[in-house]
Design a protein around this motif. Structure first.
Motif, PDB file in Angstrom:
ATOM      1  N   GLY A   1       0.806  -1.212   0.000  1.00  0.00           N
ATOM      2  CA  GLY A   1       0.000   0.000   0.000  1.00  0.00           C
ATOM      3  C   GLY A   1       0.835   1.255   0.000  1.00  0.00           C
ATOM      4  N   GLN A   2       1.992   1.223  -0.638  1.00  0.00           N
ATOM      5  CA  GLN A   2       2.919   2.353  -0.598  1.00  0.00           C
ATOM      6  C   GLN A   2       3.394   2.770  -1.994  1.00  0.00           C
ATOM      7  N   LEU A   3       2.581   2.540  -3.006  1.00  0.00           N
ATOM      8  CA  LEU A   3       3.026   2.849  -4.361  1.00  0.00           C
ATOM      9  C   LEU A   3       3.164   4.349  -4.582  1.00  0.00           C
ATOM     10  N   THR A   4       2.230   5.152  -4.072  1.00  0.00           N
ATOM     11  CA  THR A   4       2.303   6.585  -4.341  1.00  0.00           C
ATOM     12  C   THR A   4       3.545   7.207  -3.708  1.00  0.00           C
ATOM     13  N   SER A   5       3.910   6.753  -2.514  1.00  0.00           N
ATOM     14  CA  SER A   5       5.134   7.265  -1.897  1.00  0.00           C
ATOM     15  C   SER A   5       6.360   6.888  -2.705  1.00  0.00           C
ATOM     16  N   PHE A   6       6.270   5.779  -3.432  1.00  0.00           N
ATOM     17  CA  PHE A   6       7.407   5.297  -4.217  1.00  0.00           C
ATOM     18  C   PHE A   6       7.442   5.895  -5.611  1.00  0.00           C
TER      19      PHE A   6
ATOM     20  N   ALA B   1       2.750   9.862   1.263  1.00  0.00           N
ATOM     21  CA  ALA B   1       2.996  11.238   0.853  1.00  0.00           C
ATOM     22  C   ALA B   1       3.917  11.215  -0.358  1.00  0.00           C
ATOM     23  N   TRP B   2       3.684  12.119  -1.270  1.00  0.00           N
ATOM     24  CA  TRP B   2       4.504  12.133  -2.473  1.00  0.00           C
ATOM     25  C   TRP B   2       4.858  13.570  -2.864  1.00  0.00           C
ATOM     26  N   LYS B   3       5.978  13.678  -3.535  1.00  0.00           N
ATOM     27  CA  LYS B   3       6.430  14.939  -4.092  1.00  0.00           C
ATOM     28  C   LYS B   3       6.234  14.883  -5.597  1.00  0.00           C
ATOM     29  N   PRO B   4       6.159  16.033  -6.227  1.00  0.00           N
ATOM     30  CA  PRO B   4       6.114  16.001  -7.706  1.00  0.00           C
ATOM     31  C   PRO B   4       7.384  15.347  -8.239  1.00  0.00           C
ATOM     32  N   THR B   5       7.240  14.461  -9.207  1.00  0.00           N
ATOM     33  CA  THR B   5       8.389  13.853  -9.859  1.00  0.00           C
ATOM     34  C   THR B   5       8.347  14.200 -11.332  1.00  0.00           C
TER      35      THR B   5
ATOM     36  N   ALA C   1       0.702  17.481  -8.304  1.00  0.00           N
ATOM     37  CA  ALA C   1       1.485  18.209  -7.315  1.00  0.00           C
ATOM     38  C   ALA C   1       1.686  17.336  -6.086  1.00  0.00           C
ATOM     39  N   ALA C   2       2.422  17.851  -5.112  1.00  0.00           N
ATOM     40  CA  ALA C   2       2.636  17.117  -3.875  1.00  0.00           C
ATOM     41  C   ALA C   2       1.311  16.858  -3.174  1.00  0.00           C
ATOM     42  N   GLY C   3       1.240  15.779  -2.465  1.00  0.00           N
ATOM     43  CA  GLY C   3       0.013  15.442  -1.754  1.00  0.00           C
ATOM     44  C   GLY C   3       0.244  14.284  -0.806  1.00  0.00           C
ATOM     45  N   SER C   4      -0.800  13.942  -0.077  1.00  0.00           N
ATOM     46  CA  SER C   4      -0.707  12.818   0.846  1.00  0.00           C
ATOM     47  C   SER C   4      -2.093  12.356   1.228  1.00  0.00           C
ATOM     48  N   TYR C   5      -2.186  11.159   1.706  1.00  0.00           N
ATOM     49  CA  TYR C   5      -3.395  10.653   2.340  1.00  0.00           C
ATOM     50  C   TYR C   5      -3.042   9.448   3.193  1.00  0.00           C
TER      51      TYR C   5
END
Length: 932
Positions: A190-195, A514-518, A524-528
């Motif tokens: 469950g960590q794809l967006t952070s990656f 949480a993710w940063k723009p890549t 854009a950056a976001g999290s949940y």
């Protein structure tokens, strides 16, 4: 013009840091030249003089073939990704199996045995000396050699020690699928967006899978410990194999990092710097294997569930017709044990999940009280916007859905019906079409291991579908019910429940992302935060009231916390000292707790076995509906601490040896085996295989070519046109059709039926269908006629509830169907059986297992005909642009493109579209000539 924004793990591809967004050809070439130089040097240092592999005992006699599009190579450097994006060029062996695979759709009609390898690849053991492309001693080891062949690039791994063999398997897997493996170990956690960034498709992937397997790191490790502890020496051996496999993966990570030829997606997602090489690719660890297995298990190996939706449609039927009649109507649509359903096993009765005579413990929700448990919380940044949220919800519905929904077929004929006297098989899994492919090919030869075939990337310590020295095996998804829904009564608050009389707190399991723009992500950056509440009876999926009491509906599956257990079965399948015939094959697959149909063939025998941990339910519990979470209604022998229970014995699973022939296309397994998904009635896509193979067997002299032709012919057939449309036209033509539009449409449909009802190009590569008008008319007509036929009698609410259980249509271009667009797999789910049974009843023909009522025209032939003619006229008036509205890869009105198979990108490389075929992704054609 079509919009060019395909769904991808990387979102919209962008160029790496420091590279202009608009690249002129010269700058691209200069950049690529600079990036290629370290790659070529590193590759050269890894390769020794080519030499032939040692061929193990191979009893196939050059009559084993296979294919796996698009190609073996699923890794691409940054330079190769940029070349692909700029010019469409492909890395070596990335797409070279796609052409032969695609060509069968038109080339099968003239197929002979000597032409099979025009469309498949030779799957013999070893590599002829003149076909060796490279020989590698991974990490300089002396106990393993990886040889790749020139044609396909498939790794042939030969080890003198078992550790070396498994090390080589891990190394080769990372060579071919490192990025994909990394993606899916993060999906499983469950960590794809952070990656990989917050693209809606990434959000959808992690949300789709983590809800069903919300494991902590301790849970993942516990699965490994349990699998080892409960399987004696084989468990210890499996653990050693996995550790060696991981060592091989990590050795490749280190080598690719120092040589700077790691997959370019790591640069595009910000994990590596293309200039300084700063950054790190994390080593794989043993719990990653369980995370990967949980994704594969959710995709392919867990049937059942849906009890809440079943309850809602039952309540709607009872509201419409009253309890007694409404129940009869619901049961007739459910078709639990339809006497007209095509079966894989011809003889015997295998009762499982049957309807109880006196149901006990049902916990049906109060009307209007059901709400789905929210998964996503605490959104910030790009995750908080309504458009991104809606997009991620849509992605969650469709992410990998073609893999999950429509899968796999098998055609197996015993030797008494073949030209050679040896059994023949054409079989394989339908794992969807992705770039890179979820599967990879390999050959493993080492102490206690001798096999060649396909494995899921990251789980390729063993061949999972393929061939041994003198036998071959494959699987189709069976989907029998190993998931039950329990209603746990709440106490104290919404997060405590009654467990065997005691108020017990739910366990909260969370994943914060949480993710940063890549450079590869357009958001854009976001999290949940993803949050799941777990109970002894499984994760909470819905909340409702039952008789006024507040409850949480939970989902309990027998494979929960047991994804790692199946490794023992796969280990046995690769062991030539274990599998020596059909009986030992069946014993091997009995160790696989995923819900699969397994097929076996050697030079003398065929066999079949349906696997899965089928729980023994308490007397009176109806598996179709939620049950109260009370001791009287629990699985027999259920231990919540380990999620183990009493399971039905192997003899109770559909199984046989040397049946005259077997077919499977996710159809009903056997008589009285009532745990199948909705839609197993009189018309199922399995009939397309059954009719063709039964005819071949009746004629005798079956060959590899004739069985491939049967598969391929079924693979381009429109199920509706072949098995339902003739009856519809019989009603339409029961009186002269006076409306010229309807008459012309009926004539075109009749001509198409007479021509075979196929969806094929006029000529190979024309991108135009023969019978294009008829195909357009039926595509437009089917949803119109189904709605007009059934909604007046059922009422809008019940019709809608029934379509939530089983969608009306799943034609190749039906984006509203379960598989979505461009997915290949078609005609598994739809109302074909309902239409067939209803129309036959209106015509006065015999119907076994009829619907509870007649719907078309209220059962009156003339009124039914009026309904069909009016909807046919409406369908004929729809333009191609209306029927095929266009999407991110196709222009509106492009019929051929609307059907096409499009490889959904999971990395940086894109592949071309191919004509529609309803066919397994990986496929074998086998006929062994001798036996040990």
């Amino acid at each position: 013009m079509p919009r060019r924004n395909p769904r991808t793990v990387l979102g919209r591809m962008r160029t790496p840091r420091g590279i202009p967004g608009f690249l002129k050809t010269a700058s691209v070439c200069a950049l690529i030249a600079g990036l290629l130089s370290p790659l070529s040097q590193a590759a050269a240092s890894e390769t020794e003089t080519a030499q032939i592999t040692a061929v193990a005992n191979d009893y196939c006699g050059n009559q084993c073939s296979d294919i796996l599009p698009p190609g073996q190579n699923g890794n691409a450097t940054l330079a190769q990704i940029l070349l692909n994006q700029a010019f469409g060029t492909q890395p070596e062996h990335a797409e070279n199996q796609l052409g032969p695979y695609a060509d069968l759709a038109k080339g099968y009609t003239g197929l002979t045995n000597d032409k099979i390898d025009n469309f498949f690849n030779d799957a013999s053991f070893g590599v002829p000396a003149d076909q060796v492309a490279s020989t590698v001693k991974p990490a300089g080891r002396g106990d393993v050699t990886i040889v790749r062949d020139k044609k396909t690039g498939v790794p042939h791994i030969t080890g003198t020690t078992r550790y070396g063999t498994e090390f080589g398997a891990g190394y080769a897997a990372a060579q071919d699928r490192l990025w994909l493996m990394d993606v899916f170990r993060h999906v499983g956690r469950g960590q794809l967006t952070s990656f990989a960034g917050g693209a809606p498709s990434n959000q959808g992937l992690e949300q789709q899978f983590w809800r069903h397997a919300p494991y902590s790191e301790a849970d993942l490790q516990a699965q490994i410990d349990n699998a080892v502890a409960t399987n004696g020496e084989r468990g210890k051996l499996a653990l050693a194999d996995v550790k060696a496999y991981l060592d091989g993966i990590n050795a490749y990570i280190d080598a690719s990092d120092s040589g700077r030829y790691f997959p370019g997606e790591y640069v595009l997602t910000g994990h590596k710097d293309s200039v300084t090489n700063a950054g790190k690719i994390e080593h794989f660890k043993i719990t990653d294997m369980v995370a990967l297995a949980s994704v594969i298990g959710a995709l392919f190996g867990s049937g059942g569930g849906g009890e809440v939706n079943n309850a809602l449609s039952l309540l709607a039927a009872q509201e419409k017709y009253g309890v007694a009649e409404g129940t009869k109507v619901w049961e007739s649509f459910r078709e639990r044990n339809d006497p007209e359903a095509v079966l894989t096993q011809h003889d015997g009765s295998f009762p499982y999940a049957t309807k109880p005579a006196d149901p006990q413990g049902r916990a049906l929700p109060d009307a209007g009280s059901v709400t789905q448990e929210p998964l996503v919380h605490d959104r910030t940044g790009s995750a908080a916007g309504s458009s991104a949220t809606g997009a991620s919800r849509e992605a969650a519905k469709t992410a990998l859905s073609s893999a999950k929904r429509g899968m796999s077929n098998a055609l197996v004929v015993g030797g008494e019906h073949t030209a050679s006297g040896h059994p023949v098989a054409v079989f394989g899994p339908q794992t969807g079409y992705f770039a890179p492919q979820l599967l990879l090919l390999q050959e493993l030869q080492g102490p206690g291991i001798s096999a060649r075939g396909a494995s899921f990337a990251g789980l390729s310590m063993y061949v999972e579908l393929g061939r041994g020295q003198d036998y071959s095996w494959s699987a189709t998804t069976s989907g029998q019910d190993i998931i039950d829904t329990y209603a746990v009564e709440l106490c104290q608050d919404d997060y405590h429940y009654l467990y065997r009389g005691t108020c017990t707190p739910m366990e909260k399991v969370e994943r914060k992302n949480a993710w940063k723009p890549t450079v590869a992500d357009g958001t854009a950056a976001g999290s949940y935060t993803m949050r799941v509440w777990r109970t002894k009876y499984g994760p909470v999926e819905y909340r409702a009231t039952v008789g006024g009491k507040k409850v949480a509906y939970t989902s309990l599956r027998s494979s929960f916390m047991h994804e790692a257990d199946s490794i023992i079965g796969f280990q046995m399948l690769n062991d030539p000292d274990h599998v020596k015939g059909p009986e030992s094959f069946q014993k091997a697959v009995q160790h696989i707790n995923y819900t699969f149909n397994w097929f076996y063939v050697d030079s003398e025998h065929t066999a079949y076995y349906n696997s899965g941990d089928n729980p023994v339910r308490a007397n009176g519990v109806d598996p179709e509906f939620p049950a109260w979470a009370r001791p009287a209604h629990e699985w027999r022998g259920w231990d919540p601490a380990t999620n183990t229970a009493d399971y039905t014995p192997p003899s109770a699973h559909p199984n046989s040896i040397d049946q005259d022939y077997y077919i499977s296309w996710n159809n009903k397994q056997a008589k009285d085996y009532t745990a199948a998904p909705w839609g197993n009635g009189s018309v199922h896509r399995g009939n397309l295989l059954e009719d063709r193979v039964k005819k071949l067997v009746r004629q005798g002299g079956v060959t590899r070519a004739s069985l491939v032709k049967a598969m391929a012919d079924a693979g381009v057939a429109d199920l509706r046109a072949e098995d339902v449309l003739p009856k519809l036209l019989k009603v339409v033509n029961s009186s002269p059709v006076t409306d010229p539009t309807a008459a012309a449409a009926a004539g075109k449909l009749q001509a198409w039926v007479a021509a075979g009802g196929k969806r094929t190009e006029t000529t190979a590569g024309s991108k135009k269908y023969a019978d294009a008008d008829a195909i357009r008319i039926l595509d437009a007509w089917w949803p119109l006629l189904a709605k007009a036929e059934f909604e007046p009698g059922l009422g809008s609410e019940l019709f809608s509830a029934m379509t939530a259980n089983l969608p009306v249509d799943e034609s190749p271009s039906a984006a509203h169907g379960p598989t979505g667009s461009h997915a290949g797999s078609s005609f598994q789910y739809g109302w074909w059986s309902y239409v067939d049974k209803d129309i036959r009843a209106v015509l006065g023909e015999q119907v076994r297992g009829p619907l509870a009522r007649e719907y078309c025209g209220g059962g009156e032939l003339g009124a039914c005909r009026d309904t069909l003619v009016s909807t046919l006229k409406e369908a004929a008036g729809k333009t191609a642009a209306q029927v095929y509205p266009g999407d991110d890869v196709c222009s509106a009105g492009d019929q051929w493109c609307a059907d096409t198979i499009n490889h959904r990108t999971l990395g940086g490389i894109k592949h071309g579209m191919i004509s529609w075929q309803n066919r397994p992704t990986y496929q074998q054609v086998v006929e062994f000539t001798s036996h040990r």
